[in-house]
Write an enzyme that holds these catalytic residues in place. Structure first.
Site, PDB file in Angstrom:
ATOM      1  N   VAL A  19       0.841  -1.198   0.000  1.00 20.90           N
ATOM      2  CA  VAL A  19       0.000   0.000   0.000  1.00 20.90           C
ATOM      3  C   VAL A  19       0.877   1.250   0.000  1.00 20.90           C
ATOM      4  CG1 VAL A  19      -1.864   1.230   1.162  1.00 20.90           C
ATOM      5  CG2 VAL A  19      -1.753  -1.272   1.295  1.00 20.90           C
ATOM      6  N   LYS A  22       2.230   1.989  -3.425  1.00 26.53           N
ATOM      7  CA  LYS A  22       1.204   2.627  -4.259  1.00 26.53           C
ATOM      8  C   LYS A  22       1.017   4.095  -3.856  1.00 26.53           C
ATOM      9  CE  LYS A  22      -1.437  -1.633  -5.058  1.00 26.53           C
ATOM     10  NZ  LYS A  22      -2.736  -2.326  -4.824  1.00 26.53           N
ATOM     11  N   HIS A  99       2.983   3.197   6.271  1.00 28.13           N
ATOM     12  CA  HIS A  99       1.746   2.851   6.962  1.00 28.13           C
ATOM     13  C   HIS A  99       1.999   1.680   7.910  1.00 28.13           C
ATOM     14  CE1 HIS A  99       0.176   5.363   3.847  1.00 28.13           C
ATOM     15  NE2 HIS A  99       0.284   4.452   2.904  1.00 28.13           N
ATOM     16  N   HIS A 244      -7.847  -2.684   1.255  1.00 24.90           N
ATOM     17  CA  HIS A 244      -6.430  -2.920   1.009  1.00 24.90           C
ATOM     18  C   HIS A 244      -6.082  -4.402   0.911  1.00 24.90           C
ATOM     19  CE1 HIS A 244      -5.327   1.182   0.993  1.00 24.90           C
ATOM     20  NE2 HIS A 244      -5.610   1.405   2.257  1.00 24.90           N
ATOM     21  N   GLU A 250      -7.692  -0.779  -7.066  1.00 27.32           N
ATOM     22  CA  GLU A 250      -7.744   0.359  -7.988  1.00 27.32           C
ATOM     23  C   GLU A 250      -9.004   0.320  -8.861  1.00 27.32           C
ATOM     24  OE1 GLU A 250      -3.508  -0.492  -6.958  1.00 27.32           O
ATOM     25  OE2 GLU A 250      -5.208  -1.709  -7.625  1.00 27.32           O
ATOM     26  N   ARG A 290      -6.520  10.941   9.206  1.00 26.47           N
ATOM     27  CA  ARG A 290      -7.902  10.662   8.831  1.00 26.47           C
ATOM     28  C   ARG A 290      -8.592  10.096  10.055  1.00 26.47           C
ATOM     29  NH1 ARG A 290      -7.890   6.170   5.691  1.00 26.47           N
ATOM     30  NH2 ARG A 290      -9.108   5.008   7.210  1.00 26.47           N
ATOM     31  N   GLY A 311      -3.549   6.348   3.738  1.00 27.16           N
ATOM     32  CA  GLY A 311      -3.183   6.013   2.372  1.00 27.16           C
ATOM     33  C   GLY A 311      -3.329   7.194   1.435  1.00 27.16           C
ATOM     34  N   TYR A 315      -6.908   5.281  -4.960  1.00 28.79           N
ATOM     35  CA  TYR A 315      -8.236   4.928  -4.470  1.00 28.79           C
ATOM     36  C   TYR A 315      -8.425   5.251  -2.990  1.00 28.79           C
ATOM     37  CZ  TYR A 315      -5.516   0.845  -2.967  1.00 28.79           C
ATOM     38  OH  TYR A 315      -4.551   0.030  -2.413  1.00 28.79           O
TER      39      TYR A 315
END
Length: 346
Positions: A19, A22, A99, A244, A250, A290, A311, A315
């Protein structure tokens, strides 16, 4: 004017390594290279640090050079290794795009504190609090913010399945995304769910399921000066949110979609945003986070969790919410760097 030298850390040893990769590719696409000189620091899943020209390509196996972060504050940057020799590269700021474990749990934040390099995002203390859902719940409760009813299982401890009211969620207490999370409908499923959670963390959280909509709020800023993105809602067809872990997130999720702005009443939107800010401040967050909440039918909200390095993939929810509020990822990065360097001067 000289470009700012920005170290961008990604990859890492946690289950969220893919993740992170990405996420950093989206950051690389958004980064304004007329302002910033990027130094991409990739961490392999085995823990090797590599300096690469970009996060694309085969950086883990050869398209890169060994590098370490110097903890000597006279360097304030990197030691790039080459056949027994090294060269130093100073950094003005670091953006961790990491993460989960060793990324948003205070570990890399502590290393950057030792190195004396300003870094984007939460400090050691708030990172530790937020990654551990049980600690985050306790702090939230202390300032009057509702949380699920929960129990904590420490290493080696067990629980009588008859003590619980089902359904419950069983989670690793200190892990990101939905890795190791199970929804348990009956006492017969509990032992297996605890075993699954302990694959990711020895400390396990068991919480009462909350009936309500899952709502997210992107927060950016420090102290009293906070802004929020548009609130989103996770629309589920069945099960629970775990994008995830899907094969190709995606192209969409097999059980969820995002509604941005959330299709909720204006007063609920305002309550979510104000509660998210209160949670953010109570936990000592800075830079970005978040905050995920449940919106119940009666209009009240309950804390779900806080992601201090959310993330940033194509997406992901955080950049979508900020973009919907008029802040594309490039602008978010600019604001985060400005906040970090302003904090350094105080």
């Amino acid at each position: 004017m000289d470009k700012l030298k920005i170290g961008i850390m990604f990859g890492g040893c946690s289950e969220e390594h893919p993740v992170s990769v990405k996420s950093v590719r989206e950051v690389a696409r958004a980064l304004d290279t007329s302002k910033y000189e990027p130094f991409y620091i990739g961490i392999t899943q085995s823990g090797a640090w590599r300096l690469c020209d970009s996060p694309d390509g085969d950086w883990e196996n050869g398209d890169s050079r060994p590098v370490v972060l110097s903890t000597d504050r006279r360097v304030r940057g990197l030691l790039v290794l080459d056949e027994g020799k090294y060269e130093t590269t100073s950094l003005d700021v670091v953006l961790p795009v990491l993460h989960g474990k060793f990324g948003e749990d205070g570990a890399v934040q502590g290393l950057l504190e030792l190195a004396g390099i300003p870094y984007v995002g939460c400090d050691i203390q708030s990172s530790v609090l937020c990654i551990d859902k049980t600690l985050a719940y306790l702090v939230a409760q202390s300032v009057g913010i509702a949380t699920p009813t929960f129990r904590t299982l420490m290493p080696g401890h067990a629980i009588d399945p008859g003590e619980l009211t089902y359904p419950v969620f069983v989670k690793p207490a200190r892990s990101g995304s939905s890795f190791g999370v199970s929804k348990v409908a009956s006492r017969d499923e509990l032992a297996g769910a605890v075993e699954e959670a302990r694959l990711y963390d020895s400390k396990v959280l068991i919480e009462q399921a909350v009936v309500g909509s899952e709502i997210g709020c992107a927060v950016l800023g420090n102290g009293a000066d906070l802004i929020t993105g548009e609130v989103d809602r996770v629309a589920l067809t069945h099960g629970f949110f775990k994008i995830h872990q899907e094969s190709s997130p995606e192209t969409g999720s097999e059980n969820s979609s995002f509604i941005v702005p959330a299709d909720i009443p204006p007063e609920s939107r305002a309550l979510v945003q104000e509660t998210a800010k209160a949670v953010y401040r109570a936990l000592g967050c800075r830079g970005l986070s978040r905050v995920d909440l449940f919106l119940k039918v009666d209009g009240t909200v309950v804390l779900n969790e806080v992601n201090t390095l959310p993330g940033l993939t194509s997406y992901s929810r955080y950049p979508r919410m900020m973009a919907a509020a008029g802040l594309p990822l490039a602008d978010v990065i600019d604001r985060l760097v400005t906040l970090t360097l302003a904090g350094k001067k105080r």
